[in-house]
Scaffold this active site. Sequence first.
Site, PDB file in Angstrom:
ATOM      1  N   SER A  67      -5.333  -3.588   8.959  1.00 48.52           N
ATOM      2  CA  SER A  67      -5.247  -3.568  10.416  1.00 48.52           C
ATOM      3  C   SER A  67      -5.055  -2.133  10.928  1.00 48.52           C
ATOM      4  O   SER A  67      -5.919  -1.296  10.727  1.00 48.52           O
ATOM      5  CB  SER A  67      -4.113  -4.499  10.866  1.00 48.52           C
ATOM      6  OG  SER A  67      -4.193  -4.797  12.239  1.00 48.52           O
TER       7      SER A  67
ATOM      8  N   ASP B 118     -10.180 -14.293  12.156  1.00 51.06           N
ATOM      9  CA  ASP B 118      -9.343 -13.198  12.663  1.00 51.06           C
ATOM     10  C   ASP B 118      -9.571 -13.014  14.161  1.00 51.06           C
ATOM     11  O   ASP B 118     -10.662 -12.651  14.594  1.00 51.06           O
ATOM     12  CB  ASP B 118      -9.677 -11.904  11.921  1.00 51.06           C
ATOM     13  CG  ASP B 118      -8.631 -10.805  12.138  1.00 51.06           C
ATOM     14  OD1 ASP B 118      -7.919 -10.858  13.156  1.00 51.06           O
ATOM     15  OD2 ASP B 118      -8.532  -9.910  11.281  1.00 51.06           O
TER      16      ASP B 118
ATOM     17  N   HIS C 162      -5.884 -13.135  10.308  1.00 52.98           N
ATOM     18  CA  HIS C 162      -5.488 -11.734  10.252  1.00 52.98           C
ATOM     19  C   HIS C 162      -4.402 -11.511   9.190  1.00 52.98           C
ATOM     20  O   HIS C 162      -3.209 -11.437   9.500  1.00 52.98           O
ATOM     21  CB  HIS C 162      -4.986 -11.306  11.637  1.00 52.98           C
ATOM     22  CG  HIS C 162      -4.839  -9.817  11.790  1.00 52.98           C
ATOM     23  ND1 HIS C 162      -5.905  -8.954  11.775  1.00 52.98           N
ATOM     24  CD2 HIS C 162      -3.734  -9.041  11.967  1.00 52.98           C
ATOM     25  CE1 HIS C 162      -5.480  -7.719  11.948  1.00 52.98           C
ATOM     26  NE2 HIS C 162      -4.165  -7.743  12.053  1.00 52.98           N
TER      27      HIS C 162
END
Length: 266
Positions: free
Chosen positions: A118, A180, A207
């Site tokens: 991320s 996600d 995610h």
Amino acid sequence: LNKCTHKMTPKQVKQIKGTVLVLHGFAQNGKSFAIKASGIRKAFKKAGYHTVFIDGPLKLEPADMPFEVKTNGTPFADLNLRGWTYTQPDRFNIQPSLDVVREAYKEHGPFIGLMGFSQGAGVLGAILSRYAEVVGDEKAADYLKFALIYSGFVYTDKSMEKFYDKKIELPTLHLMGELDTVVSNDRSQKLVDRCLNSTIMRHPGGHYVPSTKPLLRSEIAWVQNVVDGKNNEDGKEKPEDAKKKAAEDKKELDDLAKQMAKLGQA
């Protein structure tokens, strides 16, 4: 420098193939991410790689959070939630992250690989074409062989344009969750498009860093091939072996998707 390293036994140290630097996601820290990413961490260790999980430079306060954080009675400060850049555009500054990466390189480098999730993946994507400059060692890029990027993206702040003026030549493996909603696949694709030697792997989740065995096997196999210089036609599996393995992996992923669907109906 706050970090979480996973050391090996004397026997394993003799066989170590290299060290992988790991950058966590927003509102995590090195220690917590080492737990969340235990699947790939253990797979790396088994394959002979040492991992170093470091903390982002920003210690986040409640006002820094774009979402509500459940503390379950724990004082917010004790959670040690870290970030690489603030999410507010007017507070954006990549320099503290560059400083932390350079410090990590001085203490633990050189690195054979980089891994980020991320926001950590966003930072990696930004520095890959300027890696040697960022860590302060002109030979660093020669030793670096690969990057694993989970839910990566391209920073849109104008101050970051110089980091994307050159295509990324390093072999990169991009992992995306089909569900996600934090970093969409389309957004991750923009980083893939900046890479000249990219491979994409998808998982049926959201995610997070997946830990399913078939995917972990595929990730480590990709790493081994890249490190051995076989990420080309000569290093590919035989068609019949690849077909059999793909069928096995598909069945396991399909079973996982069915389990997730049942959970959603509960």
